[in-house]
Motif scaffolding. Structure first.
Motif, PDB file in Angstrom:
ATOM      1  N   THR A  83     -11.062 -54.195  26.493  1.00  0.00           N
ATOM      2  CA  THR A  83     -10.528 -52.945  26.518  1.00  0.00           C
ATOM      3  C   THR A  83     -10.324 -51.337  25.622  1.00  0.00           C
ATOM      4  OG1 THR A  83      -8.096 -53.628  26.009  1.00  0.00           O
ATOM      5  CG2 THR A  83      -8.306 -53.425  28.405  1.00  0.00           C
ATOM      6  N   GLY A  84     -10.305 -52.398  24.913  1.00  0.00           N
ATOM      7  CA  GLY A  84     -10.725 -51.357  23.265  1.00  0.00           C
ATOM      8  C   GLY A  84      -9.075 -50.770  22.909  1.00  0.00           C
ATOM      9  N   CYS A  85      -8.345 -51.647  23.164  1.00  0.00           N
ATOM     10  CA  CYS A  85      -6.829 -51.484  22.697  1.00  0.00           C
ATOM     11  C   CYS A  85      -6.680 -52.778  21.561  1.00  0.00           C
ATOM     12  CB  CYS A  85      -5.590 -51.592  23.821  1.00  0.00           C
ATOM     13  SG  CYS A  85      -6.673 -50.311  25.165  1.00  0.00           S
ATOM     14  N   TYR A  86      -5.460 -52.180  21.017  1.00  0.00           N
ATOM     15  CA  TYR A  86      -4.735 -53.282  20.129  1.00  0.00           C
ATOM     16  C   TYR A  86      -4.356 -53.602  21.078  1.00  0.00           C
ATOM     17  CZ  TYR A  86      -5.487 -51.422  14.942  1.00  0.00           C
ATOM     18  OH  TYR A  86      -5.957 -51.616  14.306  1.00  0.00           O
ATOM     19  N   PRO A  87      -4.002 -55.352  21.372  1.00  0.00           N
ATOM     20  CA  PRO A  87      -3.448 -55.902  22.194  1.00  0.00           C
ATOM     21  C   PRO A  87      -1.445 -55.465  22.713  1.00  0.00           C
ATOM     22  CG  PRO A  87      -3.983 -57.655  21.261  1.00  0.00           C
ATOM     23  CD  PRO A  87      -4.351 -56.403  20.337  1.00  0.00           C
ATOM     24  N   THR A  88      -1.029 -54.810  21.850  1.00  0.00           N
ATOM     25  CA  THR A  88       0.228 -54.781  22.026  1.00  0.00           C
ATOM     26  C   THR A  88       0.769 -53.616  22.537  1.00  0.00           C
ATOM     27  OG1 THR A  88       2.645 -54.343  20.487  1.00  0.00           O
ATOM     28  CG2 THR A  88       0.663 -52.866  19.698  1.00  0.00           C
ATOM     29  N   ARG A  89      -0.604 -52.995  22.281  1.00  0.00           N
ATOM     30  CA  ARG A  89      -0.231 -51.575  23.452  1.00  0.00           C
ATOM     31  C   ARG A  89      -0.041 -52.047  24.744  1.00  0.00           C
ATOM     32  NH1 ARG A  89      -1.394 -46.164  22.789  1.00  0.00           N
ATOM     33  NH2 ARG A  89      -2.380 -46.044  20.754  1.00  0.00           N
ATOM     34  N   THR A 335     -13.075 -55.380  17.126  1.00  0.00           N
ATOM     35  CA  THR A 335     -13.788 -56.210  18.402  1.00  0.00           C
ATOM     36  C   THR A 335     -12.810 -54.947  19.711  1.00  0.00           C
ATOM     37  OG1 THR A 335     -13.536 -58.097  17.909  1.00  0.00           O
ATOM     38  CG2 THR A 335     -12.772 -57.758  20.179  1.00  0.00           C
ATOM     39  N   ILE A 336     -11.919 -53.934  19.019  1.00  0.00           N
ATOM     40  CA  ILE A 336     -11.445 -52.992  19.929  1.00  0.00           C
ATOM     41  C   ILE A 336     -12.933 -51.972  20.023  1.00  0.00           C
ATOM     42  CG2 ILE A 336      -9.441 -53.323  19.778  1.00  0.00           C
ATOM     43  CD1 ILE A 336      -8.893 -50.800  17.437  1.00  0.00           C
ATOM     44  N   ASP A 337     -13.293 -52.153  18.251  1.00  0.00           N
ATOM     45  CA  ASP A 337     -14.247 -51.084  18.362  1.00  0.00           C
ATOM     46  C   ASP A 337     -15.347 -50.990  19.385  1.00  0.00           C
ATOM     47  OD1 ASP A 337     -12.748 -49.410  16.988  1.00  0.00           O
ATOM     48  OD2 ASP A 337     -13.523 -50.890  15.211  1.00  0.00           O
ATOM     49  N   ILE A 338     -16.041 -51.940  19.881  1.00  0.00           N
ATOM     50  CA  ILE A 338     -17.252 -52.366  20.247  1.00  0.00           C
ATOM     51  C   ILE A 338     -16.993 -51.530  22.124  1.00  0.00           C
ATOM     52  CG2 ILE A 338     -18.353 -54.009  22.156  1.00  0.00           C
ATOM     53  CD1 ILE A 338     -17.246 -56.196  19.749  1.00  0.00           C
ATOM     54  N   LEU A 339     -16.147 -51.483  22.794  1.00  0.00           N
ATOM     55  CA  LEU A 339     -15.664 -50.658  24.237  1.00  0.00           C
ATOM     56  C   LEU A 339     -16.213 -49.210  24.010  1.00  0.00           C
ATOM     57  CD1 LEU A 339     -12.914 -50.787  26.975  1.00  0.00           C
ATOM     58  CD2 LEU A 339     -14.072 -48.914  25.599  1.00  0.00           C
ATOM     59  N   PRO A 340     -15.687 -48.846  22.542  1.00  0.00           N
ATOM     60  CA  PRO A 340     -16.342 -47.006  22.760  1.00  0.00           C
ATOM     61  C   PRO A 340     -17.400 -47.199  22.113  1.00  0.00           C
ATOM     62  CG  PRO A 340     -14.704 -47.709  20.986  1.00  0.00           C
ATOM     63  CD  PRO A 340     -14.742 -48.984  21.936  1.00  0.00           C
ATOM     64  N   THR A 341     -18.144 -48.099  21.620  1.00  0.00           N
ATOM     65  CA  THR A 341     -19.336 -47.698  20.569  1.00  0.00           C
ATOM     66  C   THR A 341     -20.740 -48.054  21.795  1.00  0.00           C
ATOM     67  OG1 THR A 341     -18.181 -48.971  18.794  1.00  0.00           O
ATOM     68  CG2 THR A 341     -21.205 -48.827  19.199  1.00  0.00           C
ATOM     69  N   LEU A 342     -20.672 -48.717  23.391  1.00  0.00           N
ATOM     70  CA  LEU A 342     -21.461 -49.067  24.095  1.00  0.00           C
ATOM     71  C   LEU A 342     -21.097 -48.191  24.875  1.00  0.00           C
ATOM     72  CD1 LEU A 342     -21.055 -53.320  24.609  1.00  0.00           C
ATOM     73  CD2 LEU A 342     -22.738 -51.805  22.974  1.00  0.00           C
ATOM     74  N   VAL A 343     -19.955 -47.717  25.515  1.00  0.00           N
ATOM     75  CA  VAL A 343     -19.527 -46.355  26.138  1.00  0.00           C
ATOM     76  C   VAL A 343     -19.801 -45.577  25.658  1.00  0.00           C
ATOM     77  CG1 VAL A 343     -17.753 -44.584  26.771  1.00  0.00           C
ATOM     78  CG2 VAL A 343     -17.334 -46.959  27.579  1.00  0.00           C
ATOM     79  N   ASP A 359     -15.838 -45.399  17.755  1.00  0.00           N
ATOM     80  CA  ASP A 359     -16.668 -45.372  18.009  1.00  0.00           C
ATOM     81  C   ASP A 359     -17.798 -45.631  16.805  1.00  0.00           C
ATOM     82  OD1 ASP A 359     -19.952 -44.628  18.771  1.00  0.00           O
ATOM     83  OD2 ASP A 359     -19.683 -42.796  19.131  1.00  0.00           O
ATOM     84  N   PHE A 360     -18.749 -46.369  16.578  1.00  0.00           N
ATOM     85  CA  PHE A 360     -19.653 -46.802  14.986  1.00  0.00           C
ATOM     86  C   PHE A 360     -21.053 -46.668  15.345  1.00  0.00           C
ATOM     87  CE2 PHE A 360     -18.316 -51.275  16.376  1.00  0.00           C
ATOM     88  CZ  PHE A 360     -19.725 -51.444  16.299  1.00  0.00           C
ATOM     89  N   SER A 361     -21.416 -45.860  16.696  1.00  0.00           N
ATOM     90  CA  SER A 361     -22.831 -46.270  16.701  1.00  0.00           C
ATOM     91  C   SER A 361     -23.680 -45.360  15.432  1.00  0.00           C
ATOM     92  CB  SER A 361     -23.139 -45.372  18.537  1.00  0.00           C
ATOM     93  OG  SER A 361     -22.652 -43.759  18.768  1.00  0.00           O
ATOM     94  N   LYS A 362     -23.006 -44.611  15.366  1.00  0.00           N
ATOM     95  CA  LYS A 362     -23.827 -43.852  13.995  1.00  0.00           C
ATOM     96  C   LYS A 362     -23.803 -44.423  12.638  1.00  0.00           C
ATOM     97  CE  LYS A 362     -22.032 -39.092  14.923  1.00  0.00           C
ATOM     98  NZ  LYS A 362     -21.347 -37.575  14.165  1.00  0.00           N
ATOM     99  N   HIS A 363     -23.275 -45.621  12.970  1.00  0.00           N
ATOM    100  CA  HIS A 363     -23.658 -46.112  11.865  1.00  0.00           C
ATOM    101  C   HIS A 363     -24.887 -47.721  12.542  1.00  0.00           C
ATOM    102  CE1 HIS A 363     -22.786 -49.500   8.021  1.00  0.00           C
ATOM    103  NE2 HIS A 363     -22.530 -50.094   9.027  1.00  0.00           N
TER     104      HIS A 363
END
Length: 482
Positions: A83-89, A335-343, A359-363
């Motif tokens: 989900t790209g979320c902290y689990p507690t969210r 791990t939460i950064d994988i979803l927005p990067t791939l999207v 999103d860390f795609s630029k890096h």
């Protein structure tokens, strides 16, 4: 005449452009290990077994040295990846068993759903652990097909030596059903013995390769979530006793073989250059299992804690021709950064509801100066904010914690040792020069303590904190299992 010529040239240009196909969106393969510690792959200092395929993946892509699971426990960590979320969210904590009262809420948009909406074929193989029945299985969360176990491979009525328990309501482990192997939404058989568990890695691998072969002419997302190296560990006859490094070494070499088979399938189908492969783990090693557990690589503690040995995990990302080979990155990511990067890379839509990933795609694509993430919240237990990281600094809050240090004991040959419990005081660590978290510097840097405390208050307001009895204003409920 000039207008006619311009019109003719414009038509030629448009015709030529129409014949140029848009770049195909990349395929995505995520290989998610279970309980693999930061120091387990050889390219992260592991051994004396061999992991040539994992190491080769690192050499052809980016090896991350500052990558964190969202929580140091199974279900919570996997919910973050999806989900790209902290689990507690999203109301998730702990590790669900067959009687779990909650599951990942179908209202949350998973990476599979987002990519499916983009036209991707989506397949999952392996351990799901976000709900063990319809409507909470992978097929209801965006995947076209699924084969695997609904929860951890130790959630079964079998003793550590492989003998079945006699049913006894006083012993919760004896009340588990045998492990259900689910294909789609249907349990096709159960796993009843350690020999059955030894078939998992090969079975998962063969299904993953089949999915690649079947979908080679369309963009696909494959999520391969291995049950290993979570206990009880087991290796197939082709690998058992072959590593020279005990059963754990045998298992490591078999999962490395699995990585190699997936990479070979991509190569044989000429998909390698248009496929992003991500290799990482759900959390650190379960250290009280001794020689059946992995290595934190010298980091403090392991699974089930908010110390870096529990959350810092190996992570490798490869995309030939796009990601420079042999890159080692120390950027803080999760791990939460994988979803927005791939999207972003795949041109899919972001979830409608708020997420925590960046999103860390630029890096990934070569911008060494781009900083996607500079802070991280360490949650554990039900919803306890155990620590905050900002840059090199980690501020640890007073709390009780599991510990693998004395008087805890270390088990052997599949049998666990006993945990101990420690009272953790307020402390400040510089993870750049003290990755083992054993030199408290709060007295030398009171301004840093103050800065990180303010950041913590921001998370407490949004996501809550059981330690301070704060209720988050942005928390969404998990699904209720009836």
């Amino acid at each position: 005449m000039r207008k006619i010529t311009q019109l003719f040239l414009s038509c030629v240009l448009l015709t030529s452009m129409a014949g140029i196909a848009a770049p195909a969106p990349p395929n995505i393969v995520i290989i998610f290990m279970d309980d693999m510690g930061y120091g387990d792959p050889v390219c992260y200092g592991g051994g004396p077994y061999r992991t040539p395929n994992i190491d080769a993946l690192a050499s052809q892509g980016m090896r991350l040295t500052n990558f964190y699971a969202a929580q140091a426990v199974c279900s919570a960590s996997r919910s973050a990846l999806m989900t790209g979320c902290y689990p507690t969210r999203i109301g998730i904590s702990g590790a669900f068993d067959h009687n779990a009262a909650i599951a990942l809420n179908p209202k949350e948009e998973t990476i599979a759903e987002l990519l499916k909406d983009r036209g991707y074929a989506t397949g999952m193989v392996g351990k799901w652990h976000l709900g063990n029945r319809v409507p909470f299985l992978p097929l209801q969360q965006g995947f076209d097909e699924y084969l695997g176990l609904p929860y951890s491979n130790d959630m079964w009525p079998v003793y550590y030596d492989g003998t079945p328990y006699k049913y006894d309501t006083a012993n919760y482990r004896s009340t588990y059903p045998m492990l259900p192997l689910i294909d789609g939404n249907t349990t096709t058989r159960t796993l009843n013995t350690l020999d059955d568990q030894a078939t998992l890695t090969k079975m998962y691998t063969e299904r993953a390769v089949s999915f690649i072969n079947k979908n080679k002419k369309k963009p696909f997302f494959l999520y391969l979530a291995h049950s290993m190296v979570h206990v009880p560990i087991a290796a197939s006859p082709a690998f058992k006793g072959k590593s020279g490094a005990g059963l754990f070494g045998d298992v490591m070499e078999e999962v490395d073989w699995s990585v190699g088979e997936v990479l070979k399938a991509l190569q044989e189908n000429q998909l390698e250059d248009n496929t992003i492969v991500i290799f990482t783990s759900d959390n650190g090693p379960w250290l009280n299992y001794g020689n059946h557990a992995g290595s934190s690589g010298g980091l403090r503690e392991g699974k089930g804690t908010a110390w870096d040995g529990g959350l810092k995990v190996p992570a490798i990302i490869s995309w030939p021709g796009k990601i420079k080979p042999g890159i080692v990155s120390s950027k803080l990511l999760s791990t939460i950064d994988i979803l927005p990067t791939l999207v972003k890379i795949c041109g899919a839509k972001m979830p409608v509801q708020k997420i925590d990933g960046v999103d860390f795609s630029k890096h990934l694509l070569g911008d060494d100066n781009f900083v996607a993430r500079d802070e991280f919240a360490y949650y554990y237990d039900y919803n306890n904010l155990k620590a905050i990281r900002k840059g090199p600094w980690k501020l640890v809050f007073p709390a009780s914690s599991r510990s693998y240090s004395p008087p805890a004991t270390i088990g052997n040959d599949g049998f666990p040792g006993e945990y101990s419990t420690e009272s953790v005081p307020l402390a400040l660590y510089n993870l750049y020069n003290d990755p083992g978290e054993d030199r408290d510097q709060k007295d030398q840097y009171p301004e840093v303590v103050k800065q990180l405390s303010k950041i913590a208050d921001k998370y407490r307001q949004a996501l809550g904190d059981g330690l301070t009895k704060s209720v988050g204003t942005e928390v969404r409920p998990a699904a209720t299992v009836r």
